[in-house]
Design an enzyme around this catalytic site. Structure first.
Site, mmCIF file in Angstrom:
data_model
loop_
_atom_site.group_PDB
_atom_site.id
_atom_site.type_symbol
_atom_site.label_atom_id
_atom_site.label_comp_id
_atom_site.label_asym_id
_atom_site.label_seq_id
_atom_site.Cartn_x
_atom_site.Cartn_y
_atom_site.Cartn_z
ATOM 1 C CG ASP A 39 49.596 -8.205 -9.692
ATOM 2 O OD1 ASP A 39 49.156 -8.609 -10.863
ATOM 3 O OD2 ASP A 39 49.266 -9.252 -8.913
ATOM 4 C CG HIS B 56 47.393 -10.613 -13.135
ATOM 5 N ND1 HIS B 56 48.696 -10.837 -12.546
ATOM 6 C CD2 HIS B 56 47.226 -11.664 -13.909
ATOM 7 C CE1 HIS B 56 49.117 -11.913 -12.818
ATOM 8 N NE2 HIS B 56 48.464 -12.535 -13.975
ATOM 9 C CB SER C 200 50.168 -9.092 -5.248
ATOM 10 O OG SER C 200 50.492 -9.328 -6.480
HETATM 11 CO CO1 B1M Z 1 48.960 -14.644 -14.814
HETATM 12 N N1 B1M Z 1 48.825 -15.539 -13.185
HETATM 13 N N2 B1M Z 1 50.853 -14.135 -14.689
HETATM 14 N N3 B1M Z 1 48.773 -13.430 -16.484
HETATM 15 N N4 B1M Z 1 47.230 -14.964 -14.812
HETATM 16 C C1 B1M Z 1 47.766 -15.986 -12.744
HETATM 17 C C2 B1M Z 1 47.299 -14.968 -11.624
HETATM 18 C C3 B1M Z 1 48.303 -17.242 -12.198
HETATM 19 C C4 B1M Z 1 47.211 -17.961 -10.992
HETATM 20 C C5 B1M Z 1 48.143 -18.373 -13.155
HETATM 21 C C6 B1M Z 1 48.499 -19.940 -12.920
HETATM 22 O O1 B1M Z 1 49.808 -19.932 -12.839
HETATM 23 N N5 B1M Z 1 47.573 -20.638 -12.573
HETATM 24 C C7 B1M Z 1 49.666 -17.165 -11.558
HETATM 25 C C8 B1M Z 1 50.091 -16.734 -10.305
HETATM 26 C C9 B1M Z 1 50.521 -17.688 -9.208
HETATM 27 C C10 B1M Z 1 50.519 -17.115 -7.960
HETATM 28 O O2 B1M Z 1 51.443 -16.259 -7.692
HETATM 29 N N6 B1M Z 1 49.925 -17.666 -7.166
HETATM 30 C C11 B1M Z 1 49.983 -16.292 -12.663
HETATM 31 C C12 B1M Z 1 51.322 -15.920 -13.014
HETATM 32 C C13 B1M Z 1 52.474 -16.649 -12.627
HETATM 33 C C14 B1M Z 1 51.625 -14.866 -13.883
HETATM 34 C C15 B1M Z 1 53.346 -14.584 -14.459
HETATM 35 C C16 B1M Z 1 54.307 -14.489 -13.343
HETATM 36 C C17 B1M Z 1 53.723 -15.340 -15.534
HETATM 37 C C18 B1M Z 1 54.894 -15.171 -16.103
HETATM 38 O O3 B1M Z 1 55.122 -14.062 -16.472
HETATM 39 N N7 B1M Z 1 55.651 -16.273 -15.943
HETATM 40 C C19 B1M Z 1 52.956 -13.076 -14.940
HETATM 41 C C20 B1M Z 1 53.049 -12.080 -13.754
HETATM 42 C C21 B1M Z 1 53.505 -10.650 -14.278
HETATM 43 C C22 B1M Z 1 53.261 -9.647 -13.161
HETATM 44 O O4 B1M Z 1 52.413 -9.357 -12.543
HETATM 45 N N8 B1M Z 1 54.303 -9.193 -12.803
HETATM 46 C C23 B1M Z 1 51.431 -13.298 -15.500
HETATM 47 C C24 B1M Z 1 50.999 -12.488 -16.522
HETATM 48 C C25 B1M Z 1 49.746 -12.457 -16.807
HETATM 49 C C26 B1M Z 1 49.285 -11.978 -18.257
HETATM 50 C C27 B1M Z 1 49.835 -10.666 -18.618
HETATM 51 C C28 B1M Z 1 49.621 -12.948 -19.507
HETATM 52 C C29 B1M Z 1 47.777 -11.924 -18.101
HETATM 53 C C30 B1M Z 1 47.223 -10.747 -17.364
HETATM 54 C C31 B1M Z 1 46.705 -9.776 -18.329
HETATM 55 C C32 B1M Z 1 45.917 -8.647 -17.836
HETATM 56 O O5 B1M Z 1 45.443 -8.813 -16.663
HETATM 57 N N9 B1M Z 1 45.848 -7.232 -18.471
HETATM 58 C C33 B1M Z 1 47.464 -13.057 -16.961
HETATM 59 C C34 B1M Z 1 46.327 -13.742 -16.789
HETATM 60 C C35 B1M Z 1 45.054 -13.476 -17.617
HETATM 61 C C36 B1M Z 1 46.062 -14.727 -15.691
HETATM 62 C C37 B1M Z 1 44.837 -15.617 -15.376
HETATM 63 C C38 B1M Z 1 44.746 -16.795 -16.276
HETATM 64 C C39 B1M Z 1 43.783 -14.940 -15.265
HETATM 65 C C40 B1M Z 1 43.248 -13.397 -14.461
HETATM 66 C C41 B1M Z 1 42.167 -13.095 -14.876
HETATM 67 O O6 B1M Z 1 42.030 -11.901 -15.334
HETATM 68 N N10 B1M Z 1 40.910 -13.399 -14.341
HETATM 69 C C42 B1M Z 1 45.264 -16.117 -13.981
HETATM 70 C C43 B1M Z 1 44.748 -17.306 -13.527
HETATM 71 C C44 B1M Z 1 43.389 -17.224 -12.797
HETATM 72 O O7 B1M Z 1 43.137 -16.390 -11.984
HETATM 73 N N11 B1M Z 1 42.514 -18.404 -12.916
HETATM 74 C C45 B1M Z 1 46.754 -15.757 -13.688
HETATM 75 C C46 B1M Z 1 39.813 -12.797 -14.532
HETATM 76 C C47 B1M Z 1 39.495 -11.754 -13.492
HETATM 77 C C48 B1M Z 1 37.860 -10.932 -13.833
HETATM 78 O O8 B1M Z 1 39.517 -12.320 -12.081
HETATM 79 O O9 B1M Z 1 41.538 -10.785 -11.540
HETATM 80 O O10 B1M Z 1 40.657 -12.640 -9.944
HETATM 81 P P1 B1M Z 1 40.420 -11.540 -11.041
HETATM 82 O O11 B1M Z 1 39.258 -10.740 -10.445
HETATM 83 C C49 B1M Z 1 37.972 -11.167 -9.699
HETATM 84 C C50 B1M Z 1 38.281 -11.162 -8.259
HETATM 85 O O12 B1M Z 1 39.635 -11.496 -7.733
HETATM 86 C C51 B1M Z 1 37.958 -9.947 -7.590
HETATM 87 O O13 B1M Z 1 36.942 -9.254 -8.701
HETATM 88 C C52 B1M Z 1 36.842 -10.107 -9.758
HETATM 89 C C53 B1M Z 1 35.724 -10.877 -10.126
HETATM 90 O O14 B1M Z 1 34.583 -10.060 -10.020
HETATM 91 N N12 B1M Z 1 39.000 -8.754 -7.507
HETATM 92 C C54 B1M Z 1 38.561 -7.654 -6.670
HETATM 93 C C55 B1M Z 1 40.133 -8.508 -7.845
HETATM 94 N N13 B1M Z 1 40.500 -7.414 -7.725
HETATM 95 C C56 B1M Z 1 39.640 -6.818 -6.751
HETATM 96 C C57 B1M Z 1 39.752 -5.895 -6.097
HETATM 97 C C58 B1M Z 1 38.900 -5.436 -5.485
HETATM 98 C C59 B1M Z 1 37.817 -6.163 -5.086
HETATM 99 C C60 B1M Z 1 37.483 -7.385 -5.789
HETATM 100 O O15 B1M Z 1 38.668 -4.303 -4.583
HETATM 101 C C61 B1M Z 1 39.784 -3.238 -4.976
#
Ligand code: B1M
Length: 213
Positions: free
Chosen positions: A98, A100, A151
């Protein structure tokens, strides 16, 4: 557009033109974390929705991620910081497979601003690297982040590998693909220590504080 709508728009469009000026204006009205959790996260949810509908490509989502990262670094100096005494040492990692890391890095900022020493291992971290880092640092807890469905399953494997290595420090897990239920039903049974789920970074801090008490 209102200020809040413009902030969401920068993330959706992956554009930084005028971003800093608007972030500074927002700082006059809101605490930094509210700007992240409100308008910027709304923008990110919209990016997720559009990406899901094939209306955005990965390159565009990367630009949105860049806007989010720039915003978080700009806002970071304005976040509240607690006293400098360390409350404990926590290893953070995005699990194997992963990439992200925006959420994990936000968790790092919140925890380190609140007295924790963080060892951030980055992305795609296999269990063996976590085990090595734990042995080197003797951390008080391990934090795992993951956004993909696979993940969530990787966290189960990671918990099994940590257990097999004799590690039982508390594990904090978070990320969009997880839930409290998954954590309780699937990850916890595979591990000897405490496993807790945080839905966001602030909850992660609360839980870390409870664990360390
Ligand atoms: Co990706 N991606 N992505 N992506 N991406 C998602 C996660 C997805 C839901 C989008 C969608 O389809 N709607 C989907 C996942 C589907 C699934 O499995 N359910 C997805 C996919 C499919 C993919 C790829 C497979 C796409 C492809 O290549 N075909 C690929 C995966 C590659 C891989 O990982 N091997 C991929 C790639 C990417 C980018 C590189 C383009 C980019 C990431 C850039 C980066 O992180 N440097 C990206 C992004 C930006 C997203 C979305 C749009 C946004 C994620 C984000 O940064 N959110 C996402 C859709 C979405 O979530 N709405 C998506 C903002 C961030 C602050 O929130 O990380 O959730 P988040 O963290 C939150 C909480 O979750 C929590 O606290 C934070 C808030 O306070 N939290 C924790 C997180 N970690 C924590 C740990 C803790 C405690 C709390 O304690 C240890």
């Amino acid at each position: 557009l209102t200020l809040e709508e413009r902030l969401a728009q920068y993330v959706v469009e992956g554009s930084k033109d005028g971003l800093i000026k608007d972030l500074d204006e927002a700082l006059q009205k809101y605490p930094p974390l509210e700007i992240i959790n409100g308008p910027l996260m709304n923008g990110m949810s919209e990016v997720g929705r559009l990406f899901n509908n094939n209306e955005l490509i990965v390159a565009e989502v990367l630009q949105s991620a860049e806007v989010m990262k720039t915003s978080v670094s700009h806002l970071e100096p304005f976040m509240e910081k607690a006293s400098s005494s360390t409350k404990g040492k926590i290893i953070l990692a995005t699990v194997k497979g992963d990439v992200h890391d925006i959420g994990k890095n936000l968790v790092e900022i919140i925890l380190s601003n609140n007295g924790y020493e963080i060892v951030n291992l980055g992305i795609k971290v296999p269990p063996e690297d976590l085990i090595r880092a734990y042995r080197e640092t003797e951390a008080d807890a391990i934090g795992l982040s993951g956004l993909l469905v696979k993940s969530a399953h990787q966290m189960v494997t990671t918990a099994q590998d940590l257990k097999a290595a004799g590690i039982d420090v508390p594990i904090l897990v978070g990320g969009a693909a997880l839930s409290r239920k998954f954590t309780e039903n699937r990850i916890s049974p595979e591990y000897d220590g405490l496993v807790v789920y945080a839905r966001d970074a602030m909850r992660g801090l609360d839980l870390a504080n409870q664990i360390m008490d």
